[in-house]
Design an enzyme around this catalytic site. Structure first.
Site, PDB file in Angstrom:
ATOM      1  N   ARG A   1     -15.373  43.481 -24.553  1.00 10.64           N
ATOM      2  CA  ARG A   1     -14.651  42.738 -23.515  1.00 10.64           C
ATOM      3  C   ARG A   1     -13.690  41.809 -24.237  1.00 10.64           C
ATOM      4  O   ARG A   1     -14.034  41.249 -25.279  1.00 10.64           O
ATOM      5  CB  ARG A   1     -15.642  42.014 -22.636  1.00 10.64           C
ATOM      6  CG  ARG A   1     -16.387  43.084 -21.804  1.00 10.64           C
ATOM      7  CD  ARG A   1     -17.325  42.532 -20.838  1.00 10.64           C
ATOM      8  NE  ARG A   1     -17.657  43.529 -19.828  1.00 10.64           N
ATOM      9  CZ  ARG A   1     -18.792  44.212 -19.803  1.00 10.64           C
ATOM     10  NH1 ARG A   1     -19.682  44.074 -20.751  1.00 10.64           N
ATOM     11  NH2 ARG A   1     -19.024  45.063 -18.821  1.00 10.64           N
TER      12      ARG A   1
ATOM     13  N   ARG B   1     -27.916  52.552 -18.980  1.00  9.89           N
ATOM     14  CA  ARG B   1     -26.542  52.898 -19.383  1.00  9.89           C
ATOM     15  C   ARG B   1     -26.454  53.916 -20.509  1.00  9.89           C
ATOM     16  O   ARG B   1     -25.383  54.444 -20.773  1.00  9.89           O
ATOM     17  CB  ARG B   1     -25.812  51.622 -19.796  1.00  9.89           C
ATOM     18  CG  ARG B   1     -25.042  51.092 -18.652  1.00  9.89           C
ATOM     19  CD  ARG B   1     -24.011  50.047 -18.869  1.00  9.89           C
ATOM     20  NE  ARG B   1     -23.769  49.427 -20.113  1.00  9.89           N
ATOM     21  CZ  ARG B   1     -23.291  48.170 -20.190  1.00  9.89           C
ATOM     22  NH1 ARG B   1     -23.078  47.458 -19.108  1.00  9.89           N
ATOM     23  NH2 ARG B   1     -23.023  47.646 -21.353  1.00  9.89           N
TER      24      ARG B   1
ATOM     25  N   ASP C   1     -21.558  51.688 -12.128  1.00 10.99           N
ATOM     26  CA  ASP C   1     -21.623  51.033 -10.809  1.00 10.99           C
ATOM     27  C   ASP C   1     -21.139  51.913  -9.664  1.00 10.99           C
ATOM     28  O   ASP C   1     -21.475  51.676  -8.508  1.00 10.99           O
ATOM     29  CB  ASP C   1     -20.789  49.747 -10.821  1.00 10.99           C
ATOM     30  CG  ASP C   1     -21.432  48.672 -11.681  1.00 10.99           C
ATOM     31  OD1 ASP C   1     -22.637  48.782 -11.944  1.00 10.99           O
ATOM     32  OD2 ASP C   1     -20.725  47.741 -12.087  1.00 10.99           O
TER      33      ASP C   1
ATOM     34  N   ASP D   1     -13.551  48.923 -13.274  1.00 12.70           N
ATOM     35  CA  ASP D   1     -12.408  48.365 -12.541  1.00 12.70           C
ATOM     36  C   ASP D   1     -11.644  47.318 -13.349  1.00 12.70           C
ATOM     37  O   ASP D   1     -10.416  47.234 -13.239  1.00 12.70           O
ATOM     38  CB  ASP D   1     -12.830  47.825 -11.159  1.00 12.70           C
ATOM     39  CG  ASP D   1     -13.983  46.839 -11.238  1.00 12.70           C
ATOM     40  OD1 ASP D   1     -14.529  46.627 -12.337  1.00 12.70           O
ATOM     41  OD2 ASP D   1     -14.327  46.279 -10.186  1.00 12.70           O
TER      42      ASP D   1
HETATM   43  P1  ADP Z   1     -15.259  47.067 -16.703  1.00 15.98           P
HETATM   44  O1  ADP Z   1     -14.074  47.786 -17.177  1.00 15.98           O
HETATM   45  O2  ADP Z   1     -16.539  47.758 -17.047  1.00 15.98           O
HETATM   46  O3  ADP Z   1     -15.154  46.667 -15.233  1.00 15.98           O
HETATM   47  P2  ADP Z   1     -14.656  44.286 -17.412  1.00 15.98           P
HETATM   48  O4  ADP Z   1     -14.468  43.842 -16.007  1.00 15.98           O
HETATM   49  O5  ADP Z   1     -15.417  43.375 -18.319  1.00 15.98           O
HETATM   50  O6  ADP Z   1     -15.393  45.714 -17.536  1.00 15.98           O
HETATM   51  O7  ADP Z   1     -13.212  44.554 -18.034  1.00 15.98           O
HETATM   52  C1  ADP Z   1     -13.048  45.021 -19.355  1.00 15.98           C
HETATM   53  C2  ADP Z   1     -11.825  44.393 -19.980  1.00 15.98           C
HETATM   54  O8  ADP Z   1     -10.651  44.752 -19.222  1.00 15.98           O
HETATM   55  C3  ADP Z   1     -11.808  42.866 -19.962  1.00 15.98           C
HETATM   56  O9  ADP Z   1     -12.537  42.324 -21.048  1.00 15.98           O
HETATM   57  C4  ADP Z   1     -10.324  42.570 -20.108  1.00 15.98           C
HETATM   58  O10 ADP Z   1      -9.902  42.689 -21.452  1.00 15.98           O
HETATM   59  C5  ADP Z   1      -9.693  43.702 -19.311  1.00 15.98           C
HETATM   60  N1  ADP Z   1      -9.348  43.231 -17.954  1.00 15.98           N
HETATM   61  C6  ADP Z   1     -10.205  43.009 -16.936  1.00 15.98           C
HETATM   62  N2  ADP Z   1      -9.541  42.564 -15.834  1.00 15.98           N
HETATM   63  C7  ADP Z   1      -8.242  42.485 -16.179  1.00 15.98           C
HETATM   64  C8  ADP Z   1      -7.040  42.103 -15.499  1.00 15.98           C
HETATM   65  N3  ADP Z   1      -7.064  41.688 -14.226  1.00 15.98           N
HETATM   66  N4  ADP Z   1      -5.856  42.175 -16.193  1.00 15.98           N
HETATM   67  C9  ADP Z   1      -5.832  42.594 -17.468  1.00 15.98           C
HETATM   68  N5  ADP Z   1      -6.932  42.980 -18.161  1.00 15.98           N
HETATM   69  C10 ADP Z   1      -8.103  42.938 -17.544  1.00 15.98           C
HETATM   70  O1  F6P Z   2     -20.240  47.555 -15.064  1.00 13.36           O
HETATM   71  C1  F6P Z   2     -21.473  48.141 -15.351  1.00 13.36           C
HETATM   72  C2  F6P Z   2     -22.543  47.142 -15.570  1.00 13.36           C
HETATM   73  O2  F6P Z   2     -23.544  47.952 -16.059  1.00 13.36           O
HETATM   74  C3  F6P Z   2     -23.024  46.284 -14.386  1.00 13.36           C
HETATM   75  O3  F6P Z   2     -23.804  46.958 -13.435  1.00 13.36           O
HETATM   76  C4  F6P Z   2     -23.786  45.198 -15.104  1.00 13.36           C
HETATM   77  O4  F6P Z   2     -23.968  44.072 -14.346  1.00 13.36           O
HETATM   78  C5  F6P Z   2     -22.926  44.951 -16.273  1.00 13.36           C
HETATM   79  O5  F6P Z   2     -22.243  46.176 -16.555  1.00 13.36           O
HETATM   80  C6  F6P Z   2     -23.641  44.403 -17.461  1.00 13.36           C
HETATM   81  O6  F6P Z   2     -22.910  44.631 -18.613  1.00 13.36           O
HETATM   82  P1  F6P Z   2     -22.995  43.826 -19.975  1.00 13.36           P
HETATM   83  O7  F6P Z   2     -24.409  43.439 -20.202  1.00 13.36           O
HETATM   84  O8  F6P Z   2     -22.455  44.786 -20.979  1.00 13.36           O
HETATM   85  O9  F6P Z   2     -22.111  42.631 -19.798  1.00 13.36           O
END
Ligand code: ADP
Ligand code: F6P
Length: 319
Positions: free
Chosen positions: A72, A252, A127, A103
């Site tokens: 992240r 996961r 998810d 997302d």
């Molecule tokens: P996931 O992709 O599993 O939903 P995250 O929500 O943690 O996981 O998003 C992963 C990475 O995507 C974040 O650490 C960030 O670098 C990038 N990201 C998330 N939201 C945004 C956004 N609104 N604009 C730009 N980058 C984003």
């Molecule tokens: O987005 C998938 C997911 O597995 C969520 O259901 C959960 O809350 C989260 O990621 C936890 O992820 P991490 O421990 O890597 O932050």
């Protein structure tokens, strides 16, 4: 198109490796070089990358997680972070980028698209809350992991006449909990999308106990409450002794199911073909068993994937 990049971002899931393999093999067949960016947007900012040839992606189909690793990156959300990512892409001289993730990662893909980078997003998150795809990568494997665990727990629950609260992932999405409850024959699914009355549940569980049933399974999405808190609130009211299992990150990992391997292979191939066709700024997904493309703009603007059908099915089945 001479060279493309690929990265995996956000929460990892099973099937990411199979998808990278498919994208690389499709690209190599078209004489396109592939660069793998390590650790998602963090690696994109830092320029952390490796060349992906056919040897680099051999023997990875059956492995869960992502060999490119994920991360992240709060920095990538900032304009400065995105400028650094652009600088890396220029340095690598890639003509397009494939991004696998949930997302959040797809929001990042949209940000890069708006900055002029040809991107294709691939929905990968257990998810299953991403709109415009029936299934995201990793969901089927996670569900199979959960069902295996619930079946095991049910055995021991029966032996001891116990109720179990089994906490599954899903901060905002009850898909895993509701489908797992349907597929395991659980008594309840407690999900963020639906309110519930704990005292009514206690009464029904007490009735179940008095009827002589030998176990009760409550599947709880992590976003609703902590499993231990639910167990503490019901334990004296239901007759059954109560235990809690938090499945956590076990869900996961693991070898992807055939469904996820095939979906991964189809999505990886399609992503490369879309880049080659100059049709970018899109997410590839699954709809009615066909691989379809939707603009990232619509995906990110769209409502979270509706869970209505599964919730309705659960309701009809008395869950
Ligand atoms: P996931 O992709 O599993 O939903 P995250 O929500 O943690 O996981 O998003 C992963 C990475 O995507 C974040 O650490 C960030 O670098 C990038 N990201 C998330 N939201 C945004 C956004 N609104 N604009 C730009 N980058 C984003
Ligand atoms: O987005 C998938 C997911 O597995 C969520 O259901 C959960 O809350 C989260 O990621 C936890 O992820 P991490 O421990 O890597 O932050």
């Amino acid at each position: 198109m001479k060279k493309i990049g690929i990265l995996t971002s956000g929460g990892d899931c099973s099937g990411m490796n199979a998808c990278i393999r498919s994208a690389v093999r499709t690209a190599l067949r078209l004489n396109i070089e592939v660069v793998g960016v390590k650790k998602g947007y963090l690696g994109l900012i830092k320029g952390d990358h490796i060349k992906l040839d056919s040897k680099a992606v051999s023997g990875i189909m059956h492995r869960g997680g992502t060999f490119l690793q994920s991360a992240r990156s709060p920095e990538f959300r900032t304009p400065e972070g995105q400028e650094m990512a652009l600088a890396t892409l220029n340095e690598l001289q890639v003509d397009g980028l494939i991004i696998l993730g949930g997302d959040g990662s797809l929001s990042g893909a949209l940000a890069l698209h708006k900055l002029g980078v040809p991107v294709i997003g691939i929905p990968a998150s257990i998810d299953n809350d991403i709109p415009f795809t029936d299934m995201s990568l990793g969901v089927d494997t996670a569900l199979n992991n959960i069902i295996y665990a619930v079946d095991c727990i049910k055995d021991t629950a029966s032996s001891h006449a116990r109720a179990f609260v089994i906490e599954v992932m899903g901060r905002n999405s009850g898909y895993l909990a509701s489908v797992a409850a349907i597929a395991s024959g659980a008594e309840y699914a407690l999900v963020p999308e639906r309110s519930f009355d704990l005292s009514e549940i206690c009464q029904q569980l007490r009735h179940r106990f008095e009827e002589g049933r030998d176990n009760a399974i409550i599947i709880l999405a992590e976003g609703v409450a902590k499993g231990q808190d639910i167990a503490d609130s019901i334990k004296d009211a239901i007759g059954f002794e109560t235990r809690v299992t938090v499945l956590g990150h076990y869900q996961r990992g693991g070898a992807p199911t055939v469904f996820d391997r095939l979906l991964a292979s189809r999505l990886g191939k399609k992503a490369v073909e879309m880049l080659v066709a100059g049709n970018h700024g899109m997410m590839v997904g699954l709809a009615c068993n066909a691989i379809v493309a939707t603009s990232l703009d619509d995906v990110i603007k769209g409502e979270k994937r509706p869970q209505d059908e599964m919730l309705r099915l659960a309701e009809v089945l008395g869950i």
